[in-house]
Design a protein around this motif. Structure first.
Motif, PDB file in Angstrom:
ATOM      1  N   TYR A 164      40.631  34.676  38.797  1.00 22.91           N
ATOM      2  CA  TYR A 164      40.003  35.067  40.047  1.00 22.91           C
ATOM      3  C   TYR A 164      39.764  36.565  40.188  1.00 22.91           C
ATOM      4  N   TYR A 165      40.216  37.342  39.207  1.00 28.53           N
ATOM      5  CA  TYR A 165      40.236  38.792  39.386  1.00 28.53           C
ATOM      6  C   TYR A 165      39.520  39.537  38.272  1.00 28.53           C
ATOM      7  N   SER A 217      34.416  41.358  35.163  1.00 23.38           N
ATOM      8  CA  SER A 217      34.516  40.725  36.466  1.00 23.38           C
ATOM      9  C   SER A 217      34.925  39.265  36.315  1.00 23.38           C
ATOM     10  N   SER A 218      35.350  38.672  37.419  1.00 25.40           N
ATOM     11  CA  SER A 218      35.693  37.249  37.382  1.00 25.40           C
ATOM     12  C   SER A 218      34.555  36.387  37.898  1.00 25.40           C
ATOM     13  N   THR A 257      44.514  45.645  37.649  1.00 25.27           N
ATOM     14  CA  THR A 257      43.595  44.909  38.505  1.00 25.27           C
ATOM     15  C   THR A 257      43.718  45.375  39.944  1.00 25.27           C
ATOM     16  N   ARG A 258      42.586  45.382  40.634  1.00 22.38           N
ATOM     17  CA  ARG A 258      42.574  45.681  42.062  1.00 22.38           C
ATOM     18  C   ARG A 258      42.786  44.415  42.888  1.00 22.38           C
ATOM     19  N   GLY A 259      42.844  43.260  42.196  1.00 24.45           N
ATOM     20  CA  GLY A 259      43.024  42.020  42.941  1.00 24.45           C
ATOM     21  C   GLY A 259      41.756  41.527  43.609  1.00 24.45           C
ATOM     22  N   LEU A 260      40.593  42.036  43.128  1.00 22.15           N
ATOM     23  CA  LEU A 260      39.290  41.605  43.628  1.00 22.15           C
ATOM     24  C   LEU A 260      38.489  41.033  42.466  1.00 22.15           C
ATOM     25  N   TYR A 261      37.369  40.391  42.770  1.00 20.09           N
ATOM     26  CA  TYR A 261      36.643  39.714  41.694  1.00 20.09           C
ATOM     27  C   TYR A 261      35.605  40.600  41.002  1.00 20.09           C
ATOM     28  N   ASP A 314      46.253  47.061  42.310  1.00 18.47           N
ATOM     29  CA  ASP A 314      47.434  46.348  42.777  1.00 18.47           C
ATOM     30  C   ASP A 314      48.513  46.270  41.701  1.00 18.47           C
TER      31      ASP A 314
END
Length: 135
Positions: A31-32, A52-53, A98-102, A123
């Motif tokens: 997801y990330y 990207s995810s 990872t920033r925890g975004l997609y 993150d």
């Protein structure tokens, strides 16, 4: 416990290749967006690549474009960085994060629309793996 663990670093001669791995535990990489960074002795950390995810788009720093390839294996919860035609100036500790975004904004990559070196909001970071390119 969420962790990113890098592996695959080592000593290689100029012109050689290495493949770095970034294995995730405690969360699903699917997801990330995941980025690779590096920090050479005496220099600031810089973004190298991101995947990207959402659609698997990839981005690279100009200094590695055409030589490095980022990929992901969601089944193994792992992201890779294939590094070919290595140069002494590639010597650094390599980190995944990872920033925890997609998406890949915020990883300091001009090709993703960021300012050079302008990364923020990570993150999670791995502890890094050392790559030394020397004859």
């Amino acid at each position: 416990q969420v962790q990113l663990v890098e592996s695959g670093g080592g000593l290689v001669q100029p012109g050689g290749s290495l493949r770095l791995s970034c294995a995730a535990s405690g969360f699903t990489l699917d997801y990330y967006a995941i980025g690779w960074f590096r920090q050479a002795p005496g220099k600031e950390r810089e973004g190298v690549s991101c995947i990207s995810s959402s659609d698997g788009s990839t981005y690279y720093a100009d200094s590695v474009k055409g030589r490095f390839t980022i990929s992901r294996d969601n089944a193994k919860n792992t992201v890779y960085l294939q590094m070919n035609s290595l140069k002494p100036e590639d010597t650094a500790v390599y980190y995944c994060a990872t920033r925890g975004l997609y998406y890949c904004s915020g990883y300091g990559l001009l090709s993703a629309g960021d300012g050079h070196g302008d990364f923020y909001g990570m993150d999670y970071w791995g502890k890094g793996t050392l790559v030394t390119v020397s004859s």
